[in-house]
Design an enzyme around this catalytic site. Structure first.
Site, PDB file in Angstrom:
ATOM      1  CG  LEU A  76     -20.151  34.346  11.592  1.00  0.00           C
ATOM      2  CD1 LEU A  76     -18.617  34.366  10.957  1.00  0.00           C
ATOM      3  CD2 LEU A  76     -20.521  35.700  11.806  1.00  0.00           C
ATOM      4  N   GLY A  78     -24.595  34.023   7.071  1.00  0.00           N
ATOM      5  CA  GLY A  78     -24.553  34.915   5.923  1.00  0.00           C
ATOM      6  C   GLY A  78     -24.525  34.148   4.448  1.00  0.00           C
ATOM      7  CE  LYS A  90     -21.544  24.975   3.695  1.00  0.00           C
ATOM      8  NZ  LYS A  90     -20.188  25.446   3.689  1.00  0.00           N
ATOM      9  CD  GLN A 155     -22.538  39.800   5.777  1.00  0.00           C
ATOM     10  OE1 GLN A 155     -23.383  39.498   4.806  1.00  0.00           O
ATOM     11  NE2 GLN A 155     -21.501  38.872   6.169  1.00  0.00           N
ATOM     12  CG  HIS A 184     -15.882  36.364   8.612  1.00  0.00           C
ATOM     13  ND1 HIS A 184     -14.690  36.763   9.096  1.00  0.00           N
ATOM     14  CD2 HIS A 184     -15.720  35.218   8.011  1.00  0.00           C
ATOM     15  CE1 HIS A 184     -13.617  35.941   8.688  1.00  0.00           C
ATOM     16  NE2 HIS A 184     -14.106  34.979   7.868  1.00  0.00           N
ATOM     17  CG  ASP A 214     -19.688  26.130   7.147  1.00  0.00           C
ATOM     18  OD1 ASP A 214     -19.229  26.734   8.329  1.00  0.00           O
ATOM     19  OD2 ASP A 214     -19.108  26.019   6.152  1.00  0.00           O
ATOM     20  CE  LYS A 361     -15.639  26.471   5.187  1.00  0.00           C
ATOM     21  NZ  LYS A 361     -16.777  27.698   5.367  1.00  0.00           N
TER      22      LYS A 361
END
Length: 481
Positions: A76, A78, A90, A155, A184, A214, A361
């Site tokens: 993922l 996005g 990211k 997406q 997601h 991430d 994060k």
């Protein structure tokens, strides 16, 4: 239906697939009907025992090369990392030794292919915010991957809902703000509506491993892959044991009415059940967002449910311009991909070590990763040098955003012998700083104080004092014991 017609027209104008329209309609119908989504304690039973990855040796029981050829890894990708001050994907943030998240993920795929001589597939789920930057980076650094078929799953986007009228939200000053990511959980309508689900199945792909880009702990584990392949389950979620720090977060549980596993988030809990929800001795496991999906079974389930999975609605209250709190209040309708666990009769879960849940994060997470507490293996995975990572708490006022943190960190300090580091106020880390034990650094001034190592010691602290975990403060430009 009259209200939804305006949404359908708007989505069709944006060339969104019928699967995307149907998924949004399912969410909108839940919003209009006032579905609360509450799951009281009396309707569930705790999940007490699950298989553990630590007990699995399944990769020795299968032809790994053959199973890998039937596997796709989907990341993922996005998110922009806006909470860390980023305005690009990211995954393009440098993590360690000149490598970005995307570099490490790509290198892991290449290593696995070379080691097992098997063409495991690679897919990135990009958003309209991350697609261009990500593909440009792949062209530059990993052109062999970007040239492969179906390397990008795009997406969908969803219209924002005017919270007062339930009509499509409008923002003429910037029409792009009328749209939002659908969460997601959109992975399922995106796979279906793009045709990628059918193409993957047709090319012999049976098993899909999904995780966040991430989360560098979410590697393609061969024992887990073998377990999933031999279990014949439609869906398996990786879970980790909850600790006191996780008690406010969601947990895995079982619905009494049909015996299916479900995810129960805090917003789904009646007030009278809050204590039970936070009881980690009863509700022991949380979702790591690492998922294994059998694509044949997913297609079968989607067909049976008219092209959509009935996922619980996540209703986020925002403003149409997120930077302007006085702009029109809106709802952003989202779903979570892990919620699909309740859509399959034979879904399961596996308890994995906490190391497989290591998302970046905050800048504190990044600060630790860039230090010597972690190293990059020949497989391009990042692993702890010692048994546990140090706890790092950086002052949000000065380190919350990546550019601000990097301005204060010439080089990451050594944390391999640290247990805890707390930084209060602006402190600039120069090259060669070593942190040992439990250390707090404070600077009450407004200007950054320089922390540097001189003549083999920390400023005015001797190595013995440092090893003894002395708490010290920083003022002016020197360390005071």
């Amino acid at each position: 239906m009259e209200k939804f017609a305006a949404y359908e027209q708007r989505m069709k104008k944006e060339n969104l697939s019928q699967a995307a329209v149907d998924a949004f309609k399912g969410n909108f119908d839940q919003l209009v009907s006032g579905v609360t989504g509450l799951v009281p304690e009396k309707d569930i039973e705790a999940v007490l025992e699950l298989p553990k990855l630590s007990d699995m040796k399944d990769s020795k029981m299968v032809d790994v090369k053959a199973v890998l050829s039937q596997t796709a890894v989907l990341k993922l990708n996005g998110g922009l990392g806006t909470s860390m001050g980023l305005e690009k994907a990211k995954s393009l943030l440098e993590v360690k030794d000149g490598n970005t998240f995307l570099d490490l993920i790509a290198q892991q795929i290449k290593y696995t292919r070379k080691k097992f001589d098997s063409q495991v597939r690679f897919v990135l789920m990009n958003s309209f915010s991350t697609s261009a930057d990500t593909k440009a980076y792949l062209h530059k650094r990993h052109s062999d991957l970007i040239s492969e078929p179906d390397v990008e799953l795009f997406q969908n986007k969803s219209p924002k809902v005017d919270a007062k009228t339930l009509e499509p939200a409008t923002h003429p000053e910037d029409p792009d703000m009328e749209w939002c990511p659908p969460g997601h959980g959109d992975i399922y309508p995106s796979l279906l509506g793009s045709g990628m689900l059918d193409r993957l199945i047709k090319s012999g792909i049976k098993y899909l491993f999904v995780s966040n880009s991430d989360n560098l702990g979410a590697t393609l584990d061969l024992d887990l892959l073998a377990y999933f392949a031999t279990s014949k389950k439609a869906f398996v979620m990786e879970v980790a044991e909850r600790t006191a720090a996780d008690k406010k977060g969601g947990h895995l549980t079982k619905r009494k009415s049909d015996g299916r596993l479900i995810l129960r988030e805090s917003a789904m809990v009646p007030d009278e059940d809050k204590d039970a929800f936070e009881d980690i001795s009863k509700h022991k496991f949380f979702n790591t967002n690492n998922l294994w999906v059998n694509l044949d079974r997913l297609k079968e389930t989607l067909t049976q449910s008219n092209g959509t999975l009935p996922l619980p609605l996540i209703k986020n209250k925002k403003t149409v311009n997120p930077r302007d709190s006085s702009s029109t209040p809106v709802f952003q309708l989202e779903t979570a991909m892990g919620s699909a666990i309740e859509c399959f009769d034979d879904a399961g879960a596996v308890v994995v070590p906490r190391e497989r849940f290591a998302p970046v994060k905050t800048c504190g997470d990044l600060f630790i990763l860039r230090s010597d507490a972690y190293k990059i293996t020949p497989e391009s995975t990042i692993v702890l040098v010692k048994s546990s990572a140090p706890l790092v708490k950086l002052d949000d006022k000065h380190y919350k955003l990546v550019d601000k943190m990097e301005a204060l960190v010439d080089a990451p300090p050594s944390l391999v012998d640290a247990t805890k580091l707390t930084v209060k106020g602006p402190v600039k880390f120069s090259k060669g700083v070593v942190i040992r034990g439990d250390v707090t650094i404070s600077n009450d001034g407004s200007s950054p104080a320089l922390l540097k190592r001189t003549q083999g010691s920390w400023g005015h602290l001797t190595p013995t004092e440092a090893a003894a975990c002395i708490m010290f403060s920083v003022s002016a430009n020197q360390i005071v014991a």
